[in-house]
Design a protein around this motif. Structure first.
Motif, short mmCIF file in Angstrom:
data_model
loop_
_atom_site.label_atom_id
_atom_site.label_comp_id
_atom_site.label_asym_id
_atom_site.label_seq_id
_atom_site.Cartn_x
_atom_site.Cartn_y
_atom_site.Cartn_z
N LEU A 124 0.83 -1.21 0.00
CA LEU A 124 0.00 0.00 0.00
C LEU A 124 0.86 1.26 0.00
CD1 LEU A 124 -2.85 -0.95 2.51
CD2 LEU A 124 -3.02 -0.71 0.03
N LEU A 125 1.91 1.25 0.81
CA LEU A 125 2.78 2.43 0.87
C LEU A 125 3.47 2.66 -0.48
CD1 LEU A 125 3.75 4.62 2.77
CD2 LEU A 125 5.64 3.13 3.45
N THR A 126 3.92 1.59 -1.12
CA THR A 126 4.54 1.71 -2.45
C THR A 126 3.54 2.24 -3.47
OG1 THR A 126 6.02 -0.14 -1.94
CG2 THR A 126 5.77 0.45 -4.25
N LEU A 127 2.32 1.73 -3.40
CA LEU A 127 1.30 2.15 -4.36
C LEU A 127 0.96 3.63 -4.21
CD1 LEU A 127 -0.81 1.46 -6.53
CD2 LEU A 127 -2.37 0.83 -4.67
N PHE A 128 0.78 4.10 -2.97
CA PHE A 128 0.41 5.50 -2.76
C PHE A 128 1.56 6.45 -3.14
CE2 PHE A 128 -2.77 3.85 0.51
CZ PHE A 128 -3.82 3.98 -0.38
N THR A 130 3.78 5.79 -5.45
CA THR A 130 3.83 5.75 -6.91
C THR A 130 2.74 6.61 -7.53
OG1 THR A 130 4.75 3.50 -6.82
CG2 THR A 130 3.77 4.21 -8.90
N LEU A 131 1.52 6.49 -7.02
CA LEU A 131 0.41 7.27 -7.57
C LEU A 131 0.64 8.77 -7.38
CD1 LEU A 131 -2.67 5.13 -6.46
CD2 LEU A 131 -1.75 5.38 -8.76
N THR A 132 1.12 9.15 -6.21
CA THR A 132 1.34 10.58 -5.95
C THR A 132 2.38 11.15 -6.90
OG1 THR A 132 0.77 10.26 -3.62
CG2 THR A 132 1.97 12.26 -4.20
N ILE A 133 3.53 10.49 -7.01
CA ILE A 133 4.60 10.99 -7.87
C ILE A 133 4.17 10.94 -9.34
CG2 ILE A 133 6.98 10.62 -8.60
CD1 ILE A 133 7.51 9.42 -5.84
N PHE A 134 3.49 9.87 -9.73
CA PHE A 134 3.08 9.74 -11.13
C PHE A 134 2.08 10.82 -11.53
CE2 PHE A 134 -0.09 8.05 -14.14
CZ PHE A 134 0.73 7.85 -15.24
N VAL A 221 -1.25 6.61 5.75
CA VAL A 221 -2.37 7.56 5.81
C VAL A 221 -2.00 8.87 5.12
CG1 VAL A 221 -3.87 8.86 7.36
CG2 VAL A 221 -3.22 6.52 7.94
N MET A 222 -0.79 9.38 5.40
CA MET A 222 -0.39 10.65 4.80
C MET A 222 -0.26 10.55 3.28
SD MET A 222 2.28 12.45 7.47
CE MET A 222 3.44 11.09 7.49
N MET A 223 0.28 9.45 2.76
CA MET A 223 0.44 9.34 1.32
C MET A 223 -0.89 9.06 0.63
SD MET A 223 3.39 10.25 0.88
CE MET A 223 3.19 10.13 -0.89
N ALA A 224 -1.81 8.40 1.31
CA ALA A 224 -3.15 8.22 0.75
C ALA A 224 -3.84 9.57 0.60
CB ALA A 224 -3.98 7.28 1.61
N LEU A 225 -3.70 10.43 1.62
CA LEU A 225 -4.26 11.78 1.53
C LEU A 225 -3.54 12.61 0.48
CD1 LEU A 225 -4.75 12.55 5.33
CD2 LEU A 225 -6.52 11.97 3.65
N ALA A 226 -2.22 12.44 0.36
CA ALA A 226 -1.47 13.18 -0.66
C ALA A 226 -1.93 12.78 -2.06
CB ALA A 226 0.03 12.91 -0.50
N THR A 227 -2.19 11.50 -2.27
CA THR A 227 -2.71 11.05 -3.57
C THR A 227 -4.05 11.70 -3.87
OG1 THR A 227 -1.59 8.92 -3.28
CG2 THR A 227 -3.34 9.03 -4.93
N LEU A 228 -4.91 11.77 -2.86
CA LEU A 228 -6.21 12.40 -3.05
C LEU A 228 -6.08 13.88 -3.39
CD1 LEU A 228 -9.32 12.35 -2.86
CD2 LEU A 228 -9.08 12.74 -0.40
N PHE A 229 -5.18 14.58 -2.71
CA PHE A 229 -5.04 16.03 -2.94
C PHE A 229 -4.43 16.34 -4.30
CE2 PHE A 229 -5.35 16.42 1.81
CZ PHE A 229 -6.47 17.23 1.81
N VAL A 230 -3.51 15.51 -4.79
CA VAL A 230 -2.96 15.78 -6.12
C VAL A 230 -3.98 15.47 -7.20
CG1 VAL A 230 -0.56 15.43 -5.41
CG2 VAL A 230 -1.89 13.49 -6.27
N LEU A 231 -4.90 14.55 -6.92
CA LEU A 231 -5.96 14.28 -7.89
C LEU A 231 -6.88 15.48 -8.07
CD1 LEU A 231 -7.01 10.58 -7.11
CD2 LEU A 231 -6.03 11.44 -9.24
N ILE A 242 3.87 15.13 1.78
CA ILE A 242 5.04 14.39 1.28
C ILE A 242 6.26 14.71 2.14
CG2 ILE A 242 6.63 14.12 -0.66
CD1 ILE A 242 4.26 14.62 -2.52
N ILE A 243 6.46 15.99 2.47
CA ILE A 243 7.60 16.37 3.32
C ILE A 243 7.48 15.75 4.71
CG2 ILE A 243 8.73 18.34 4.44
CD1 ILE A 243 7.96 20.01 2.01
N LEU A 244 6.29 15.77 5.28
CA LEU A 244 6.09 15.14 6.59
C LEU A 244 6.33 13.64 6.53
CD1 LEU A 244 2.90 17.01 7.89
CD2 LEU A 244 5.27 17.30 8.66
#
Length: 305
Positions: A124-128, A130-134, A221-231, A242-244
């Motif tokens: 899950l951490l790898t996926l989130f 990847t999605l955020t950076i992509f 949790v933070m990267m899941a939220l980061a993925t949502l915000f970049v969407l 991402i910095i946190l």
């Protein structure tokens, strides 16, 4: 002509035994002059003659009439996932959710769990990540390609696209491999330090995934939220998350190296310094591999411009 002769004559002419209807018709026409035989007997005689014949015959296919109000049965389709697998997936999901909730509440606590939970957290951490950076890279490159196409159309006076968005499936796979490799490097480096520097033989690679998975639960949790915000194009909050997340990675890695079982005879301070050095070397090797993967793709990407 008697019945036996007529049956033999009919089979010789037509190449097949006569049916009951044909025998009855021959009797009515007077072609058979012997005593009438009931239709069942004629059918039986015809069947006996057919069995005695050496030539193999293919019986005609009789169509079955379907009643107008008769609904054909619905074919049974096998489920994609068997009930046993569905139950196993449900059980695994429930176990992981309980494990994840306890990890958020107490990351350093050790609970009896299955090895799958640590691997699922890693995935899950790898996926989130990847999605955020992509998503960030694709939207950024999309803006750049649109800008270049706009300039080209303005000066050339045509509507032909000069270039398309270069960030596609290959970029996603490169980011996925690079993210997974770097996260694995963090876990593997901690495993090497604890196993060979602190001589903790109970700290297996499976336990390392569980241990670091609990420490990195807040990162999920933070990267899941980061993925949502970049969407939804809220990049300011996404960059803060991402910095946190990177900060938590550093703190968790430091904590994991500092809090270890004191098994070897070496002083704890020197063991910690040695563990940091070993951890840094492993991260450096995997970092070079990740940069090779990302660098090769970046060279191709830059060449498009």
């Amino acid at each position: 002509m008697n019945r036996s002769d007529w049956l033999e004559y009919f089979e010789a002419i037509n190449g097949r035994p006569a049916t009951g209807e044909e025998v009855a018709a021959a009797v009515e026409k007077g072609e058979i002059v012997d005593s009438p035989v009931s239709q069942p007997q004629a059918v039986q005689a015809s069947a006996d003659t057919s069995v005695a014949s050496e030539a193999t015959q293919i019986p005609p296919v009789q169509s079955v009439a379907v009643q107008p109000d008769q609904v054909p049965p619905t074919p049974q389709v096998a489920p994609l996932v068997s009930p046993e697998h569905q139950e196993q997936i449900k059980k695994t999901s429930t176990d992981f959710w309980n494990w994840f909730a306890s990890a958020l509440k107490a990351p350093t606590s050790e609970v009896q769990t299955t090895p799958a939970n640590g691997w699922i957290a890693f995935g899950l951490l790898t996926l989130f990540y990847t999605l955020t950076i992509f998503i960030i890279a694709r939207k950024s490159m999309g803006f750049g390609s649109n800008f270049m196409n706009g300039i080209n159309n303005y000066y050339s006076g045509s509507s032909t696209s000069l270039m398309s968005n270069p960030v596609g499936f290959s970029a996603f796979m490169a980011i996925l491999v690079g993210s997974g490799l770097y996260l694995f490097a963090i876990i593997f480096a901690g495993f090497v330090a604890k196993r060979f520097v602190y001589s903790d033989t109970q700290f297996t690679l499976t336990k390392a995934f569980d241990w670091y998975g609990r420490l990195f639960s807040v990162n999920i949790v933070m990267m899941a939220l980061a993925t949502l915000f970049v969407l939804i194009d809220v990049y300011s909050i996404a960059f803060i998350l991402i910095i946190l997340s990177v900060l938590v990675f550093g703190l968790a890695t430091t904590f994991a190296l500092a809090h270890s079982r004191d098994v070897s005879s070496l002083d704890m301070f020197y063991k910690y310094i040695l563990a940091v050095i070993v951890n840094g070397l492993v991260l450096f090797v995997f970092g070079v591999l990740s940069m090779m993967i990302a660098g090769e793709y970046l060279v191709k990407l830059i060449s498009l411009y």
